[in-house]
Design a protein around this motif. Structure first.
Motif, PDB file in Angstrom:
ATOM      1  N   THR A  40       0.806  -1.220   0.000  1.00 23.84           N
ATOM      2  CA  THR A  40       0.000   0.000   0.000  1.00 23.84           C
ATOM      3  C   THR A  40       0.841   1.273   0.000  1.00 23.84           C
ATOM      4  OG1 THR A  40      -0.158  -0.082   2.413  1.00 23.84           O
ATOM      5  CG2 THR A  40      -1.955  -1.091   1.148  1.00 23.84           C
ATOM      6  N   LYS A  41       2.092   1.240   0.469  1.00 19.80           N
ATOM      7  CA  LYS A  41       2.893   2.459   0.578  1.00 19.80           C
ATOM      8  C   LYS A  41       3.829   2.709  -0.591  1.00 19.80           C
ATOM      9  CE  LYS A  41       2.746   2.568   5.507  1.00 19.80           C
ATOM     10  NZ  LYS A  41       2.738   3.689   6.345  1.00 19.80           N
ATOM     11  N   ILE A  42       4.282   1.668  -1.250  1.00 21.04           N
ATOM     12  CA  ILE A  42       5.258   1.814  -2.319  1.00 21.04           C
ATOM     13  C   ILE A  42       4.633   1.360  -3.622  1.00 21.04           C
ATOM     14  CG2 ILE A  42       7.512   1.081  -3.148  1.00 21.04           C
ATOM     15  CD1 ILE A  42       8.289   0.569  -0.256  1.00 21.04           C
ATOM     16  N   TYR A  43       4.912   2.118  -4.702  1.00 19.18           N
ATOM     17  CA  TYR A  43       4.387   1.717  -5.996  1.00 19.18           C
ATOM     18  C   TYR A  43       5.362   0.752  -6.669  1.00 19.18           C
ATOM     19  CZ  TYR A  43       2.727   1.644 -10.711  1.00 19.18           C
ATOM     20  OH  TYR A  43       2.266   1.218 -11.925  1.00 19.18           O
ATOM     21  N   PHE A  44       4.937  -0.435  -6.899  1.00 18.92           N
ATOM     22  CA  PHE A  44       5.680  -1.426  -7.671  1.00 18.92           C
ATOM     23  C   PHE A  44       4.654  -2.461  -8.139  1.00 18.92           C
ATOM     24  CE2 PHE A  44       5.593  -3.136  -3.433  1.00 18.92           C
ATOM     25  CZ  PHE A  44       5.482  -4.488  -3.582  1.00 18.92           C
ATOM     26  N   PRO A  45       5.023  -3.288  -9.071  1.00 21.76           N
ATOM     27  CA  PRO A  45       4.050  -4.286  -9.548  1.00 21.76           C
ATOM     28  C   PRO A  45       3.610  -5.202  -8.402  1.00 21.76           C
ATOM     29  CG  PRO A  45       5.972  -4.223 -10.985  1.00 21.76           C
ATOM     30  CD  PRO A  45       6.271  -3.339  -9.826  1.00 21.76           C
ATOM     31  N   ARG A  46       2.342  -5.160  -8.096  1.00 22.11           N
ATOM     32  CA  ARG A  46       1.830  -5.889  -6.948  1.00 22.11           C
ATOM     33  C   ARG A  46       1.874  -7.402  -7.144  1.00 22.11           C
ATOM     34  NH1 ARG A  46       0.884  -1.057  -6.336  1.00 22.11           N
ATOM     35  NH2 ARG A  46      -0.456   0.057  -4.897  1.00 22.11           N
ATOM     36  N   LEU A  47       2.031  -7.838  -8.347  1.00 22.06           N
ATOM     37  CA  LEU A  47       2.105  -9.266  -8.623  1.00 22.06           C
ATOM     38  C   LEU A  47       3.484  -9.845  -8.296  1.00 22.06           C
ATOM     39  CD1 LEU A  47       0.123 -11.319  -9.672  1.00 22.06           C
ATOM     40  CD2 LEU A  47       0.956 -10.898 -11.971  1.00 22.06           C
ATOM     41  N   ALA A  48       4.466  -8.984  -8.052  1.00 23.91           N
ATOM     42  CA  ALA A  48       5.829  -9.447  -7.773  1.00 23.91           C
ATOM     43  C   ALA A  48       5.919 -10.203  -6.452  1.00 23.91           C
ATOM     44  CB  ALA A  48       6.788  -8.263  -7.762  1.00 23.91           C
ATOM     45  N   VAL A  49       5.159  -9.800  -5.458  1.00 22.02           N
ATOM     46  CA  VAL A  49       5.233 -10.442  -4.138  1.00 22.02           C
ATOM     47  C   VAL A  49       4.721 -11.887  -4.201  1.00 22.02           C
ATOM     48  CG1 VAL A  49       4.433 -10.326  -1.754  1.00 22.02           C
ATOM     49  CG2 VAL A  49       5.118  -8.241  -2.925  1.00 22.02           C
ATOM     50  N   PRO A  50       3.520 -12.151  -4.722  1.00 28.57           N
ATOM     51  CA  PRO A  50       3.092 -13.554  -4.777  1.00 28.57           C
ATOM     52  C   PRO A  50       3.894 -14.389  -5.775  1.00 28.57           C
ATOM     53  CG  PRO A  50       1.333 -12.112  -5.554  1.00 28.57           C
ATOM     54  CD  PRO A  50       2.442 -11.249  -5.075  1.00 28.57           C
ATOM     55  N   LEU A  51       4.394 -13.774  -6.841  1.00 33.54           N
ATOM     56  CA  LEU A  51       5.203 -14.538  -7.787  1.00 33.54           C
ATOM     57  C   LEU A  51       6.526 -14.973  -7.170  1.00 33.54           C
ATOM     58  CD1 LEU A  51       4.661 -12.814 -11.242  1.00 33.54           C
ATOM     59  CD2 LEU A  51       3.838 -15.026 -10.463  1.00 33.54           C
ATOM     60  N   GLY A  52       7.058 -14.170  -6.280  1.00 33.76           N
ATOM     61  CA  GLY A  52       8.269 -14.573  -5.561  1.00 33.76           C
ATOM     62  C   GLY A  52       8.010 -15.778  -4.666  1.00 33.76           C
ATOM     63  N   ALA A  53       6.850 -15.804  -4.036  1.00 37.38           N
ATOM     64  CA  ALA A  53       6.496 -16.949  -3.196  1.00 37.38           C
ATOM     65  C   ALA A  53       6.268 -18.199  -4.041  1.00 37.38           C
ATOM     66  CB  ALA A  53       5.245 -16.629  -2.387  1.00 37.38           C
ATOM     67  N   VAL A  54       5.660 -18.045  -5.200  1.00 39.26           N
ATOM     68  CA  VAL A  54       5.449 -19.185  -6.096  1.00 39.26           C
ATOM     69  C   VAL A  54       6.792 -19.661  -6.657  1.00 39.26           C
ATOM     70  CG1 VAL A  54       4.389 -19.903  -8.275  1.00 39.26           C
ATOM     71  CG2 VAL A  54       3.083 -18.557  -6.650  1.00 39.26           C
ATOM     72  N   GLY A  55       7.718 -18.740  -6.872  1.00 37.68           N
ATOM     73  CA  GLY A  55       9.044 -19.117  -7.355  1.00 37.68           C
ATOM     74  C   GLY A  55       9.762 -20.042  -6.371  1.00 37.68           C
TER      75      GLY A  55
END
Length: 87
Positions: A40-55
């Protein structure tokens, strides 16, 4: 139909994708909830966090797939289309 001799390969081949899917979905959901303030505080692709967990789950899957290959060699089970269908 799996015979008694190659039953461990049959079970592990079915358990492998199930475990990957369950781990990937659980970790992806927990990563989004755990990183709520960052998202919510930083603008970045929000899909990066769950994709890292799936990785991370993909790495576990590849290690377990290597073990499946070793089991298939040990039990002399040839790879084939039936393996994808879980016979």
């Amino acid at each position: 139909m799996a015979t008694v001799e190659n039953y461990p390969v049959f079970v592990f081949a079915g358990l492998l994708p199930w475990t990957f899917f369950a781990t990937a979905i659980t970790n992806a959901g927990n990563s989004v909830v755990g990183s709520e303030r960052l998202i919510t505080k930083i603008y970045f692709p929000r899909l990066a966090v769950p994709l890292g967990a799936v990785g991370a789950a993909v790495v576990d899957f590849l290690i377990a797939f290597g073990l499946l290959v070793v089991l298939m060699i040990y039990y002399r089970v040839p790879p084939g289309f039936g393996l994808l269908l879980a016979r």
